[in-house]
Scaffold this active site. Sequence first.
Site, mmCIF file in Angstrom:
data_model
loop_
_atom_site.group_PDB
_atom_site.id
_atom_site.type_symbol
_atom_site.label_atom_id
_atom_site.label_comp_id
_atom_site.label_asym_id
_atom_site.label_seq_id
_atom_site.Cartn_x
_atom_site.Cartn_y
_atom_site.Cartn_z
ATOM 1 N NE ARG A 120 0.116 66.226 72.770
ATOM 2 C CZ ARG A 120 -0.380 67.126 73.614
ATOM 3 N NH1 ARG A 120 -1.063 68.162 73.172
ATOM 4 N NH2 ARG A 120 -0.204 66.974 74.909
ATOM 5 C CE LYS A 142 13.529 56.601 57.471
ATOM 6 N NZ LYS A 142 14.795 55.857 57.323
ATOM 7 C CD GLU A 184 21.645 59.774 50.424
ATOM 8 O OE1 GLU A 184 21.166 58.655 50.173
ATOM 9 O OE2 GLU A 184 21.866 60.163 51.599
ATOM 10 C CE LYS A 222 13.022 59.139 51.217
ATOM 11 N NZ LYS A 222 14.052 59.907 51.879
ATOM 12 C CD GLU A 232 13.494 52.595 57.727
ATOM 13 O OE1 GLU A 232 13.528 53.734 57.239
ATOM 14 O OE2 GLU A 232 14.377 52.122 58.434
ATOM 15 N NE ARG A 236 11.109 55.964 54.429
ATOM 16 C CZ ARG A 236 10.568 57.108 54.769
ATOM 17 N NH1 ARG A 236 9.344 57.170 55.212
ATOM 18 N NH2 ARG A 236 11.263 58.233 54.659
ATOM 19 C CG ASN A 240 17.749 52.529 55.849
ATOM 20 O OD1 ASN A 240 17.606 53.737 55.672
ATOM 21 N ND2 ASN A 240 16.954 51.827 56.632
ATOM 22 C CG HIS A 243 22.022 55.373 54.504
ATOM 23 N ND1 HIS A 243 22.095 55.209 53.144
ATOM 24 C CD2 HIS A 243 21.720 56.686 54.700
ATOM 25 C CE1 HIS A 243 21.822 56.353 52.544
ATOM 26 N NE2 HIS A 243 21.601 57.270 53.466
ATOM 27 C CG HIS A 247 23.699 56.398 59.524
ATOM 28 N ND1 HIS A 247 22.408 56.016 59.751
ATOM 29 C CD2 HIS A 247 23.622 57.426 58.650
ATOM 30 C CE1 HIS A 247 21.578 56.776 59.041
ATOM 31 N NE2 HIS A 247 22.294 57.625 58.359
ATOM 32 C CG HIS A 259 24.338 61.584 54.946
ATOM 33 N ND1 HIS A 259 24.114 60.659 55.930
ATOM 34 C CD2 HIS A 259 23.472 61.296 53.954
ATOM 35 C CE1 HIS A 259 23.143 59.844 55.547
ATOM 36 N NE2 HIS A 259 22.733 60.209 54.350
HETATM 37 N N1 LIG Z 1 15.416 62.678 56.367
HETATM 38 C C1 LIG Z 1 15.935 61.897 55.457
HETATM 39 O O1 LIG Z 1 15.239 61.067 54.862
HETATM 40 C C2 LIG Z 1 17.383 62.043 55.102
HETATM 41 C C3 LIG Z 1 17.889 61.417 53.951
HETATM 42 C C4 LIG Z 1 19.233 61.630 53.607
HETATM 43 C C5 LIG Z 1 20.030 62.438 54.401
HETATM 44 N N2 LIG Z 1 19.502 63.030 55.516
HETATM 45 C C6 LIG Z 1 20.313 63.914 56.358
HETATM 46 O O2 LIG Z 1 20.713 65.031 55.564
HETATM 47 C C7 LIG Z 1 21.902 65.592 56.132
HETATM 48 C C8 LIG Z 1 22.884 65.932 55.032
HETATM 49 O O3 LIG Z 1 22.283 66.883 54.189
HETATM 50 P P1 LIG Z 1 23.136 67.937 53.338
HETATM 51 O O4 LIG Z 1 24.270 67.236 52.695
HETATM 52 O O5 LIG Z 1 22.153 68.662 52.497
HETATM 53 O O6 LIG Z 1 23.791 68.832 54.476
HETATM 54 P P2 LIG Z 1 23.619 70.355 54.945
HETATM 55 O O7 LIG Z 1 22.198 70.679 55.181
HETATM 56 O O8 LIG Z 1 24.538 70.549 56.075
HETATM 57 O O9 LIG Z 1 24.149 71.180 53.700
HETATM 58 C C9 LIG Z 1 25.510 71.089 53.351
HETATM 59 C C10 LIG Z 1 26.146 72.468 53.225
HETATM 60 O O10 LIG Z 1 25.652 73.091 52.047
HETATM 61 C C11 LIG Z 1 25.301 74.446 52.308
HETATM 62 N N3 LIG Z 1 24.251 74.800 51.353
HETATM 63 C C12 LIG Z 1 22.986 74.338 51.335
HETATM 64 N N4 LIG Z 1 22.350 74.757 50.233
HETATM 65 C C13 LIG Z 1 23.212 75.543 49.548
HETATM 66 C C14 LIG Z 1 23.139 76.240 48.319
HETATM 67 N N5 LIG Z 1 22.064 76.191 47.534
HETATM 68 N N6 LIG Z 1 24.234 76.943 47.921
HETATM 69 C C15 LIG Z 1 25.363 76.940 48.679
HETATM 70 N N7 LIG Z 1 25.507 76.280 49.836
HETATM 71 C C16 LIG Z 1 24.434 75.579 50.271
HETATM 72 C C17 LIG Z 1 24.871 74.441 53.755
HETATM 73 O O11 LIG Z 1 24.979 75.734 54.318
HETATM 74 C C18 LIG Z 1 25.847 73.441 54.362
HETATM 75 O O12 LIG Z 1 27.037 74.102 54.709
HETATM 76 C C19 LIG Z 1 22.439 64.556 57.114
HETATM 77 O O13 LIG Z 1 22.172 64.993 58.416
HETATM 78 C C20 LIG Z 1 21.620 63.305 56.814
HETATM 79 O O14 LIG Z 1 21.454 62.494 57.942
HETATM 80 C C21 LIG Z 1 18.209 62.842 55.873
HETATM 81 ZN ZN LIG Z 2 21.292 59.317 53.174
#
Ligand SMILES: NC(=O)c1ccc[n+]([C@@H]2O[C@H](COP(=O)([O-])OP(=O)(O)OC[C@H]3O[C@@H](n4cnc5c(N)ncnc54)[C@H](O)[C@@H]3O)[C@@H](O)[C@H]2O)c1
Ligand SMILES: [Zn+2]
Length: 355
Positions: A120, A142, A184, A222, A232, A236, A240, A243, A247, A259
């Site tokens: 939890r 999130k 973003e 943010k 949200e 908030r 989006n 998005h 999405h 993304h």
């Molecule tokens: N929680 C939230 O509020 C929120 C907001 C926006 C996006 N997201 C989520 O985030 C995800 C996308 O995130 P992302 O684009 O970071 O994807 P990711 O975590 O898959 O990273 C992208 C790629 O970059 C590589 N990588 C990471 N750091 C590195 C570094 N310093 N040097 C070299 N390679 C590196 C990773 O191995 C991966 O292959 C999606 O699932 C999206 O839904 C969540």
């Molecule tokens: Zn996003």
Amino acid sequence: MKTITVNASKTYDILICAGALDEAGFTIKKAAGGQTAAVVTDDNVAALYGNRLSDTLTKNGYRVVQYIFPRGEASKNAETYLSLLNFFAEEKLSRQDVAVALGGGVTGDLAGFAAASYMRGINFAQIPTTLLAMVDSSVGGKTAINLSAGKNLAGAFYQPNAVICDVSLLSTLSPEIYKDGCAEIIKYGVIAGGELFDSLAAPVKGQLEYTENIIASCVKIKRDIVSEDEFEQNSRKLLNFGHTVGHAVELLSGYKIPHGRAVAAGMAAETRMAVRMGLCEKSCLLELLDMLRRYDLPAANPYEAGSIARACLSDKKRDGGGITFVFPVKIGECVLKKIPADDLEAVIRLGLEGS
Ligand SMILES: NC(=O)c1ccc[n+]([C@@H]2O[C@H](COP(=O)([O-])OP(=O)(O)OC[C@H]3O[C@@H](n4cnc5c(N)ncnc54)[C@H](O)[C@@H]3O)[C@@H](O)[C@H]2O)c1
Ligand SMILES: [Zn+2]
């Protein structure tokens, strides 16, 4: 070094500083305590930064265990999530211990949801390593995994105890993944307008200090929105922007379109819709398209209005009989508007290029 404090259901600091990774053990001990640190990371990031993180955690008295999963969005699923929970249990993590997400948004969302639900809720620290994770996913609490019906369909609001942004880690990112983070940042620029949007005309690259400042500006936007509406219910939802269509595009591509690029195409589509519905100034669309071009981000997507509408309806943003969109009115001002399910396909068609 910049420190931004978030006052939500937990109060915690976001540190933005080149070199912060090597002090992460100290920062995490102070913010979260505990005996065992369970580092969650993908295979790519583990090879680049896993040892440096283990060293600083060990130096600060932690027993360190590592859970490494295959890189990419496809790992953000129920199977990896369950396997991570079992890992925590096998390593006998207690509520006092800490899960540390080292990686991009996929790692943060997955590790965060596991930290929120194991026993939890256990302590949790985020060390974002992509631009996208630094400006967006590591802030605000999130957490989620994808289900086959859609993005982020299972998750929790769960604030971390600390976020550590070491901007020097961005030096190893590929230009393509860097670009996803820029989408973003442009989103924040459209929502907040003013200096941030103007400053993006010179692409976010190069100097660490400039990058740190841009990250800090996005994080503050943010932070302010999350402090006002953590769960949200209202404002908030503005975050989006891009998005809803974004999405759907990710889902339809089987997560082959990342993304950030899906959100770029989503912002363009949603702004076109707003212009064609008479809600938004045409100049706003032109400014957005110009900005996307500067960052070499897409302003179109390959899918038809009907498919996008169906994908939107399986997404969690369905509320009551429709989908709430974020439409820009001008740069610096967005509004929420609910589109009834029956009108969705026709409205989405307005957002597609050449329609
Ligand atoms: N929680 C939230 O509020 C929120 C907001 C926006 C996006 N997201 C989520 O985030 C995800 C996308 O995130 P992302 O684009 O970071 O994807 P990711 O975590 O898959 O990273 C992208 C790629 O970059 C590589 N990588 C990471 N750091 C590195 C570094 N310093 N040097 C070299 N390679 C590196 C990773 O191995 C991966 O292959 C999606 O699932 C999206 O839904 C969540
Ligand atoms: Zn996003």
